[in-house]
Design an enzyme around this catalytic site. Structure first.
Site, PDB file in Angstrom:
ATOM      1  N   ILE A 197       0.832  -1.249   0.112  1.00 36.08           N
ATOM      2  CA  ILE A 197      -0.007  -0.005  -0.055  1.00 36.08           C
ATOM      3  C   ILE A 197       0.859   1.399  -0.110  1.00 36.08           C
ATOM      4  O   ILE A 197       0.452   2.211   0.038  1.00 36.08           O
ATOM      5  CB  ILE A 197      -1.044   0.046   1.126  1.00 36.08           C
ATOM      6  CG1 ILE A 197      -0.366  -0.146   2.432  1.00 36.08           C
ATOM      7  CG2 ILE A 197      -2.116  -0.901   0.885  1.00 36.08           C
ATOM      8  CD1 ILE A 197      -1.254   0.216   3.622  1.00 36.08           C
ATOM      9  N   ALA A 217       5.224   3.049   0.113  1.00 37.02           N
ATOM     10  CA  ALA A 217       6.747   2.866   0.481  1.00 37.02           C
ATOM     11  C   ALA A 217       7.043   3.766   1.278  1.00 37.02           C
ATOM     12  O   ALA A 217       6.964   4.937   1.411  1.00 37.02           O
ATOM     13  CB  ALA A 217       7.445   3.214  -0.814  1.00 37.02           C
ATOM     14  N   VAL A 230       5.212  -0.750   2.571  1.00 37.17           N
ATOM     15  CA  VAL A 230       4.300  -0.851   3.638  1.00 37.17           C
ATOM     16  C   VAL A 230       3.135  -1.829   3.041  1.00 37.17           C
ATOM     17  O   VAL A 230       2.841  -1.470   1.884  1.00 37.17           O
ATOM     18  CB  VAL A 230       3.833   0.630   4.031  1.00 37.17           C
ATOM     19  CG1 VAL A 230       2.564   0.477   5.194  1.00 37.17           C
ATOM     20  CG2 VAL A 230       4.855   1.433   4.392  1.00 37.17           C
ATOM     21  N   ASP A 270       6.872  16.608  13.702  1.00 35.00           N
ATOM     22  CA  ASP A 270       6.547  16.668  12.234  1.00 35.00           C
ATOM     23  C   ASP A 270       5.096  16.431  12.114  1.00 35.00           C
ATOM     24  O   ASP A 270       4.493  15.477  11.123  1.00 35.00           O
ATOM     25  CB  ASP A 270       7.348  15.301  11.590  1.00 35.00           C
ATOM     26  CG  ASP A 270       7.225  15.561  10.048  1.00 35.00           C
ATOM     27  OD1 ASP A 270       6.991  16.694   9.639  1.00 35.00           O
ATOM     28  OD2 ASP A 270       7.650  14.635   9.367  1.00 35.00           O
TER      29      ASP A 270
HETATM   30  N1  ADE Z   1      -0.256   3.901   5.223  1.00 38.82           N
HETATM   31  C1  ADE Z   1       0.846   3.769   6.455  1.00 38.82           C
HETATM   32  N2  ADE Z   1       0.451   3.039   7.480  1.00 38.82           N
HETATM   33  C2  ADE Z   1      -0.877   2.738   7.275  1.00 38.82           C
HETATM   34  C3  ADE Z   1      -1.703   2.245   8.195  1.00 38.82           C
HETATM   35  N3  ADE Z   1      -1.626   1.964   9.339  1.00 38.82           N
HETATM   36  N4  ADE Z   1      -2.910   1.978   7.519  1.00 38.82           N
HETATM   37  C4  ADE Z   1      -3.265   2.455   6.492  1.00 38.82           C
HETATM   38  N5  ADE Z   1      -2.397   2.845   5.582  1.00 38.82           N
HETATM   39  C5  ADE Z   1      -1.035   3.049   6.121  1.00 38.82           C
END
Ligand code: ADE
Length: 984
Positions: free
Chosen positions: A605, A607, A613, A746
């Site tokens: 989903i 990077a 990730v 941040d």
């Molecule tokens: N992108 C980064 N962390 C995430 C998460 N915990 N759930 C969904 N998208 C994400």
């Protein structure tokens, strides 16, 4: 005004000449109003007949400078339900089209050439009954069209069976109008079509002004000027009055460019005309070259007073008093001139050369001088002149104090010359002849000598009865000056002329060098010994405790925190994983190890800096399977990368709050007995499974991903209450973090995740690493990497990060949320952002932003960090807004759109009386209506609704609206006033 009108049918005096197709469709009706001006109306009402397709087409309209045009339609529309027997045929909308061309068509109208802008429906339609009451409900709709590229365009209206009266059409484009800011003029500027980018415009300094920092403004999409940067200042001889540079009046001057006023001419100076850069001195007064123009003109001093002398064997001392008039200056000095005169007054010669003056003859600062080496039988005349910095400029004759001194005290002169008999490195032997015809007893001789190079500084003398002397104790290879005089019972003779002799230079030089070396070595050894003794002393007396402190174990530091020595005693506090000598220990303490076989990876989903990730599922025995996000560390990592990667987990693992991303656990170990890859779909995501030990961070899955892209994808889709709900969640998460003593550094919409219920979760922990990872972070001049647009000024300038700097970032997140993911400060450069913040500029309210929220943003952006709200205040405030949604009704543009509204942007004045308030909205004429109806406090006014406003006799609808809208603002302000300790 920021609207530039291309067409307004209400102001066209002649025929409009618009075309209708077919001829029996739209009907053009022109009536005259009470001022005999035409009202052009187009009507169509073929509601009984099916398949209507009636077109009305405007004339060709020149686009001029517009890139995007706005079409404002005012029309009435009949409600189909109120007309019997038309259910299949009657419509309640019509269509708006346009067609761009470079010139007017002479050919036939072709509907297929036209592009549809929108279907227009009425907010309010009228019924048969309304007609009886003669109430026609007028609708106003505005549509944007652009970018336009051809020279002009046609508009067309398609009716498909509605009952419409088109009352007016206004077509305009927006531009930032010519304006003067900071003494610079900015031309009419057409905004970019793309609403997220600004046009940067350089200003030209107005007459008699000059640039300080390049004046700039940015033209926003709505025709508003934003972010004034730089400025011009009035040139010399001009001052700023009411935004222009005006010449200084007579008697005044301005010597420097800048925003300072003209000053009155200093004493003894004047300026006759207008626009003086400097004032001229009165006659007899002057200005030295180095005198600043602000200084009074001055004149030379009067002469010294009370000049006296004091004569002894060797010295003549002159003393005097300071002049009575210093001329208005402090740089007073004196010059001494000597004349030696014979019996006749005109037989004078200058004699400074013969004498020795201590400290010197010219440029004396004290009112005294000592004179030596004078002859015993002479008349000297001394003239003392006082001077100051303008004496040389003045043409006035110099004024001096004069004194004549006779040194005739007797004593035979020495005759014959002084000669050197021999010289050694440290001695010189001299001899001279006795006076030839001396009747007087010679008591002794005085020999005076000094080093030639240090003449005038000091001298030595010695006496001898014989006409010879050996002078010792001299420096080798050095020139000395000698002279001799006799002493008799009548006093001293004058000195012989000066004789110069040199000592010889030889081996004694080396000896003295060796002496120096010895001194240096001794000093060094002594110094070192002293240092050793001092160090031992400090150690023994405990003054070196800081040294031992630095060695305190991280264990101690942690215990300090956990014992409640953190920011809030008794509350669980955050422990920095860096305080652990072994980071693995922090991982064990704050995270749960997950067996990788419980994880099923499904897809990639995103990077991260360390690896992909992925999303997937996590099984836990005895619990429901849950969706998770898995952050991975790509293969080939080094130990340091592994530590940095897991650092975020050690931080996250300490938090437990619905608005903070929840850590499920980490995978740091390969499961026993499972040799190879062991994940389904592992090829999709985790390189880490194959190489080295798998390393993963498993967190809850947050369905809608990051807040910034989520908002951009759903621009304009949420209610204000939904947006405030999201902000409330973020503030609550931040309150939790700040209570734990954790500073995020941040905080930005890109680092917030949104779940399917719009719950926001703060994520991206890990301090410095986060900033390395953040593409928004830029290097500052001090070398740090910082997301400039989100960061408080003190954190940018000197890295002062705190919960107060997080509050600043929170204000920026609010702005991102209310503008649906707009980039803060648009595409301004980081440098310009820093500069504009320093100059006091703050982001304006996004479109449709309630006043209350923009005020909260401004509160977060206070320069003084202790004035910013605490997160607990923010949560309380947002809760109140949510409980009282009417407080969110007044929008910033409602206030700003009032014609000539008082105050600048972002300035919502707090009114003190009803009169003030009505004045400010230009409704003063209703003051007596309010009073007569018993509304005499702002509180009572704040409770009024539109009905009340009508009831007290405000008849014009525009005035009713303006008053009601301002009443809402007033209500909000009063509400804020009641917020204890939290005034915005
Ligand atoms: N992108 C980064 N962390 C995430 C998460 N915990 N759930 C969904 N998208 C994400």
């Amino acid at each position: 005004c920021s609207h530039f009108v291309l067409l307004d049918t209400t102001s066209v005096l002649g025929e409009l000449g618009w075309k209708t197709y077919p001829i029996n469709g739209w009907d053009a009706i022109t009536e005259m109003d009470e001022h005999n001006r035409p009202i052009h109306t187009f009507q169509v009402c073929n509601v009984m007949e099916p398949n209507q397709n009636n077109w009305l087409r405007s004339n060709w309209i020149s686009r001029q400078a517009a890139q995007k045009i706005y079409v404002e339609l005012r029309f009435t529309l009949r409600d189909c339900n109120s007309i019997p027997w038309v259910s299949g045929t009657c419509k309640e909308t019509f269509n708006l089209f346009y067609h761009e061309t470079d010139e007017a068509h002479s050919v036939k109208f072709k509907p297929q050439q036209y592009t549809k802008i929108d279907t227009i429906a009425a907010d309010e339609s009228f019924t048969q009954m309304d007609l009886g009451d003669r109430i026609l409900k007028l609708n106003t709709e505005v549509r944007e069209v652009g970018p336009m590229t051809r020279k002009g365009f046609y508009l067309a209206f398609q009716d498909i069976g509605a009952c419409i009266a088109l009352v007016s059409v206004r077509i305009y484009y927006k531009k930032c109008p010519f304006t003067l800011r900071n003494l610079a003029s900015f031309p009419d500027t057409v905004p970019r079509v793309d609403s997220s980018s600004l046009v940067e415009v350089r200003g030209a300094c107005i007459d008699h002004a000059e640039e300080r920092d390049t004046p700039k403004l940015f033209c926003g999409a709505d025709g508003d000027w934003l972010v004034p940067l730089g400025r011009c200042v009035c040139s010399i001889a001009y001052e700023e009055i009411d935004g222009s540079c005006t010449a200084c009046h007579p008697g005044f001057y301005k010597a420097y460019a800048g925003n300072i006023r003209c000053s009155k001419c200093p004493p003894h100076s004047f300026s006759y005309g207008e626009g003086a850069a400097i004032c001229h001195c009165e006659t007899g007064f002057f200005r030295a070259e180095s005198d600043p123009p602000t200084m009074a003109c001055t004149r030379p001093p009067s002469p010294p007073r009370n000049l006296m002398f004091n004569l002894n064997d060797t010295c003549l001392m002159l003393e005097w008093s300071h002049p009575s008039d210093t001329g208005g200056r402090r740089d007073l000095t004196y010059n001494v001139q000597c004349k030696r005169c014979g019996p006749e007054p005109d037989q004078c010669q200058f004699c400074e050369e013969e004498l020795r003056f201590l400290p010197r003859p010219l440029g004396l600062t004290d009112a005294t001088v000592t004179i030596m080496d004078f002859s015993a039988h002479a008349n000297y005349t001394f003239e003392i002149e006082s001077l100051n910095g303008v004496s040389d400029i003045s043409s006035f004759p110099r004024q001096v104090a004069i004194i004549t001194v006779s040194t005739d005290q007797g004593g035979p002169s020495l005759v014959g010359s002084l000669k050197k008999d021999w010289a050694s490195p440290n001695s010189i032997a001299l001899s001279w002849q006795q006076p030839e015809q001396t009747t007087m007893l010679i008591l002794d001789y005085e020999i005076k000598y000094y080093e030639k190079e240090h003449e005038q500084l000091s001298y030595s003398s010695t006496r001898t009865k014989a006409p010879s002397v050996i002078i010792s104790g001299l420096k080798p290879a050095t020139w000395y000056v000698f002279c001799v005089r006799t002493r008799s019972p009548a006093g001293y003779s004058s000195y012989t002329p000066k004789y110069e002799y040199k000592t010889t230079g030889d081996s004694s030089d080396i000896a003295s060098d060796q002496g120096q070396v010895l001194v240096i070595v001794t000093a060094a050894v002594g110094g070192f010994t002293l240092l050793v003794i001092l160090t031992l002393f400090l150690l023994i007396t405990g003054r070196c405790q800081w040294y031992f402190k630095a060695k305190m174990t991280s264990e101690e530091k942690r215990t300090n925190y956990q014992n409640g020595h953190g920011p809030f005693p008794g509350i669980k506090t955050y422990v920095d994983p860096d305080t652990y000598e072994d980071p693995t220990q922090a991982i064990h303490e704050f995270t749960k190890e997950i067996d990788p076989s419980r994880i099923r990876i499904e897809r990639v989903i995103g990077a991260g800096e360390f690896g992909e990730v992925c999303s997937g599922r996590l099984r836990t025995p005895g619990k429901k399977e849950i969706a998770v996000a898995i952050k991975t560390l790509k293969g080939g990592y080094v130990e340091r990368q592994r530590r940095d990667f897991l650092r975020e987990a050690s931080i996250m693992g300490q938090f437990d709050h619905p608005n903070i991303i929840r850590l499920e656990g980490v995978v740091t170990k390969r499961p026993l007995g499972v040799p190879g890859p062991h994940f389904e779909n592992h090829w999709l995501c985790c390189v880490c499974v194959f190489a080295g030990r798998p390393v993963m961070i498993v967190v809850e899955y947050v369905e809608n991903g990051s807040l910034d892209s989520f908002l951009r994808q759903h621009d304009g889709h949420f209610t204000v209450i939904q947006l405030v709900g999201m902000l409330r969640g973020i503030a609550s998460g931040m309150k939790y973090l700040s209570d734990m003593g954790y500073v995020h550094r941040d905080l930005a919409a890109r680092n917030i995740l949104v779940n399917s219920n719009l719950v926001c979760k703060v994520s991206d922990f890990g301090l410095s690493r986060v900033l390395e990872d953040d593409p928004e972070a830029a290097y500052t001049t001090t070398g740090g990497k910082i997301p400039i647009r989100w960061t408080a000024p003190e954190a940018i300038s000197y890295r002062k990060f705190s919960s107060a700097s997080d509050a600043w970032s929170y204000g920026i997140v609010m702005w991102e949320v209310m503008s649906y993911g707009e980039r803060p400060y648009w595409e301004m450069s980081n440098q310009d952002v820093i500069l504009s913040i320093e100059e006091g500029y703050r982001l304006p309210a996004p479109m449709g932003c309630p006043v209350a929220l923009h005020q909260l943003m401004l509160h977060c952006w206070q320069k003084e960090r202790s004035h910013r709200p605490k997160f607990t205040d923010v949560v309380t405030f947002l809760d109140k807004l949510i409980r009282n949604p009417s407080s969110l009704l007044p929008l910033v543009e409602d206030i700003q759109s009032l014609p000539e509204s008082p105050g600048e942007e972002m300035d919502y004045p707090m009114f003190i009386s009803i009169g003030d308030w009505l004045d400010s909205i230009k409704m003063t004429q209703y003051k007596s209506n309010f009073m007569a109806a018993g509304y005499n406090t702002l509180d009572s006014v704040a409770r009024m609704n539109i009905e009340d406003v009508r009831r007290i006799g405000v008849e014009l609808i525009g005035h009713q609206r303006r008053i009601t809208s301002s009443v809402q603002t007033l209500r909000l302000q009063l509400l804020h006033e009641q917020e204890k300790g939290f005034h915005v």
